[in-house]
Design a protein around this motif. Structure first.
Motif, PDB file in Angstrom:
ATOM      1  N   ASP A 199      23.471 196.855  67.175  1.00  0.00           N
ATOM      2  CA  ASP A 199      23.390 198.431  67.510  1.00  0.00           C
ATOM      3  C   ASP A 199      24.322 199.328  66.780  1.00  0.00           C
ATOM      4  O   ASP A 199      24.126 200.421  66.641  1.00  0.00           O
ATOM      5  N   LYS A 237      39.784 188.556  80.121  1.00  0.00           N
ATOM      6  CA  LYS A 237      39.092 186.918  79.784  1.00  0.00           C
ATOM      7  C   LYS A 237      37.808 187.662  79.386  1.00  0.00           C
ATOM      8  O   LYS A 237      37.296 188.612  79.031  1.00  0.00           O
ATOM      9  N   SER A 238      36.960 186.488  78.677  1.00  0.00           N
ATOM     10  CA  SER A 238      35.674 186.831  78.073  1.00  0.00           C
ATOM     11  C   SER A 238      34.465 186.619  79.098  1.00  0.00           C
ATOM     12  O   SER A 238      34.990 185.849  80.240  1.00  0.00           O
ATOM     13  N   PRO A 239      33.323 186.875  78.965  1.00  0.00           N
ATOM     14  CA  PRO A 239      32.315 186.645  80.281  1.00  0.00           C
ATOM     15  C   PRO A 239      32.096 185.295  80.306  1.00  0.00           C
ATOM     16  O   PRO A 239      31.950 184.226  79.189  1.00  0.00           O
ATOM     17  N   GLN A 259      14.746 202.444  72.556  1.00  0.00           N
ATOM     18  CA  GLN A 259      16.410 201.623  72.807  1.00  0.00           C
ATOM     19  C   GLN A 259      16.262 201.082  74.239  1.00  0.00           C
ATOM     20  O   GLN A 259      16.039 201.534  75.325  1.00  0.00           O
ATOM     21  N   PRO A 283      37.154 183.521  73.456  1.00  0.00           N
ATOM     22  CA  PRO A 283      38.129 184.073  74.109  1.00  0.00           C
ATOM     23  C   PRO A 283      38.372 185.657  73.765  1.00  0.00           C
ATOM     24  O   PRO A 283      38.794 186.331  74.446  1.00  0.00           O
ATOM     25  N   MET A 331      38.458 195.256  71.775  1.00  0.00           N
ATOM     26  CA  MET A 331      38.256 193.700  71.764  1.00  0.00           C
ATOM     27  C   MET A 331      36.946 193.272  71.085  1.00  0.00           C
ATOM     28  O   MET A 331      35.918 193.942  71.417  1.00  0.00           O
ATOM     29  N   TYR A 350      30.208 191.157  69.068  1.00  0.00           N
ATOM     30  CA  TYR A 350      30.126 192.034  69.902  1.00  0.00           C
ATOM     31  C   TYR A 350      31.654 192.917  69.797  1.00  0.00           C
ATOM     32  O   TYR A 350      32.542 192.199  69.797  1.00  0.00           O
ATOM     33  N   LEU A 373      34.269 190.227  70.403  1.00  0.00           N
ATOM     34  CA  LEU A 373      33.785 188.890  71.287  1.00  0.00           C
ATOM     35  C   LEU A 373      32.824 188.282  70.458  1.00  0.00           C
ATOM     36  O   LEU A 373      32.007 189.068  69.959  1.00  0.00           O
ATOM     37  N   GLY A 377      34.296 201.536  79.401  1.00  0.00           N
ATOM     38  CA  GLY A 377      33.279 202.532  79.713  1.00  0.00           C
ATOM     39  C   GLY A 377      32.035 202.534  79.038  1.00  0.00           C
ATOM     40  O   GLY A 377      30.842 203.265  79.157  1.00  0.00           O
ATOM     41  N   LEU A 378      31.945 201.787  77.612  1.00  0.00           N
ATOM     42  CA  LEU A 378      30.913 201.424  76.720  1.00  0.00           C
ATOM     43  C   LEU A 378      30.364 200.098  76.861  1.00  0.00           C
ATOM     44  O   LEU A 378      29.199 199.919  76.366  1.00  0.00           O
ATOM     45  N   GLY A 379      30.913 199.199  77.744  1.00  0.00           N
ATOM     46  CA  GLY A 379      30.554 197.795  77.625  1.00  0.00           C
ATOM     47  C   GLY A 379      30.458 197.004  76.510  1.00  0.00           C
ATOM     48  O   GLY A 379      31.197 197.394  75.498  1.00  0.00           O
ATOM     49  N   LEU A 380      29.443 195.935  76.412  1.00  0.00           N
ATOM     50  CA  LEU A 380      29.415 194.946  75.095  1.00  0.00           C
ATOM     51  C   LEU A 380      28.344 195.757  74.441  1.00  0.00           C
ATOM     52  O   LEU A 380      27.346 195.893  74.793  1.00  0.00           O
ATOM     53  N   PHE A 426      23.326 194.298  77.299  1.00  0.00           N
ATOM     54  CA  PHE A 426      24.266 194.083  78.320  1.00  0.00           C
ATOM     55  C   PHE A 426      24.537 195.470  79.050  1.00  0.00           C
ATOM     56  O   PHE A 426      24.381 196.531  78.465  1.00  0.00           O
ATOM     57  N   GLY A 427      24.522 195.334  80.586  1.00  0.00           N
ATOM     58  CA  GLY A 427      24.943 196.592  81.122  1.00  0.00           C
ATOM     59  C   GLY A 427      26.154 196.871  81.104  1.00  0.00           C
ATOM     60  O   GLY A 427      27.012 196.072  80.419  1.00  0.00           O
ATOM     61  N   LYS A 428      27.007 197.855  81.497  1.00  0.00           N
ATOM     62  CA  LYS A 428      28.317 198.142  81.149  1.00  0.00           C
ATOM     63  C   LYS A 428      29.078 197.436  82.436  1.00  0.00           C
ATOM     64  O   LYS A 428      30.275 197.428  82.146  1.00  0.00           O
ATOM     65  N   GLY A 429      28.652 196.871  83.256  1.00  0.00           N
ATOM     66  CA  GLY A 429      29.239 196.137  84.470  1.00  0.00           C
ATOM     67  C   GLY A 429      29.706 196.856  85.741  1.00  0.00           C
ATOM     68  O   GLY A 429      29.914 198.073  85.458  1.00  0.00           O
ATOM     69  N   PHE A 438      30.697 182.477  75.113  1.00  0.00           N
ATOM     70  CA  PHE A 438      31.471 183.452  74.608  1.00  0.00           C
ATOM     71  C   PHE A 438      32.879 182.715  74.094  1.00  0.00           C
ATOM     72  O   PHE A 438      33.490 181.848  74.909  1.00  0.00           O
ATOM     73  N   PHE A 486      26.805 185.604  67.209  1.00  0.00           N
ATOM     74  CA  PHE A 486      26.820 187.151  67.679  1.00  0.00           C
ATOM     75  C   PHE A 486      28.190 187.569  67.615  1.00  0.00           C
ATOM     76  O   PHE A 486      29.158 187.104  68.228  1.00  0.00           O
ATOM     77  N   GLN A 508      33.796 195.494  72.524  1.00  0.00           N
ATOM     78  CA  GLN A 508      33.802 195.560  74.108  1.00  0.00           C
ATOM     79  C   GLN A 508      34.852 196.682  74.462  1.00  0.00           C
ATOM     80  O   GLN A 508      36.140 196.579  74.079  1.00  0.00           O
TER      81      GLN A 508
END
Lengths: 112, 114
Positions: free
Chosen positions: B59, A42-44, A1, B107, B88, B35, B90, B40-43, A102-105, B105, B33, B37
């Motif tokens: 995943d 918003k989106s990244p 992973q 919106p 959310m 995703y 994306l 605490g778990l991210g994308l 992606f990391g969790k930010g 991405f 793609f 979001q």
């Protein structure tokens, strides 16, 4: 992973200071690295990408990559309140793969 | 100006409903793609597609399916929505040919399942 790790923060810095955001990744075969900024609701959006060891500068932003240490960072100089956002580190694996992990930010707050 | 659009910004559905989320890109990108979001778990990658009618599991594909009948359109389907699919969503796209190509991405769609 494949994993990408970031400190979740929040990271608070005063206006005008340097903000340093860090990211480590587990897949040694990773080839390119991206920093996205995401404002609340918003989106990244892409800030920078880097693929060679060393530094890459774009205005107030500098991305740093050390593949031996599996470490990538983003420096924001002269931080502004408008830089307050969550910063996502993303890593792309070997050639032919277009997926990003992606990391969790890290949530950054720039205090006026 | 490059653009990824999603069919809805906000959506409220009931448990058990079939839900369609649509994504359209105007950049002639091969790769698309989906995703989700969560705090605490991210994308997290649900599914992706690298060509028309092609799809690959990401995943967390359980409970989802996708459809890509045209290059510009990628749909995410929740066959029977459940409360744990409140999130959310994306959509993103990128071109092939270079590992340095960014993902653009949409919106986002905030889905609430009651």
């Amino acid at each position: 992973q494949k994993e990408v790790e970031q400190n979740s923060g929040p990271l608070s810095v005063p206006e005008g200071a340097i903000a340093s955001l860090n990211c480590t990744y587990s897949d040694r075969g990773s080839q390119s690295f991206f920093w996205y900024r995401q404002y609340s609701g918003k989106s990244p959006e892409l800030i920078m990408f880097i693929y060679s060891n060393g530094d890459k500068e774009d205005g107030r932003f500098t991305a740093q990559l050390n593949k031996a240490s599996q470490y990538v960072s983003l420096l924001i100089r002269d931080s502004q309140p408008s830089d307050s956002a969550t910063y996502l580190c993303a890593v792309r694996s070997g050639a032919g793969s277009y997926q990003l992990t992606f990391g969790k930010g890290t949530k950054l707050s720039v205090i006026p | 100006d490059v653009k990824v659009t999603q069919s809805s910004r906000y959506l409220v559905k009931r448990t058990g409903e079939k839900v369609f989320l649509e994504c359209v890109q105007d950049m002639d990108h091969e790769n698309m793609f989906w995703y989700r979001q969560d705090p605490g778990l991210g994308l997290r990658l649900i599914y992706f597609s690298y060509d028309v009618k092609m799809k690959e599991k990401g995943d967390i594909p359980e409970g989802y399916s996708v459809s890509r009948e045209k290059k510009e359109r990628f749909s995410l389907i929740l066959e029977s929505a459940s409360t744990n699919q409140t999130s959310m969503y994306l959509c993103a796209s990128t071109s092939s040919g270079s590992s340095y190509n960014e993902q653009f991405f949409g919106p986002g769609t905030r889905l609430t399942v009651l």
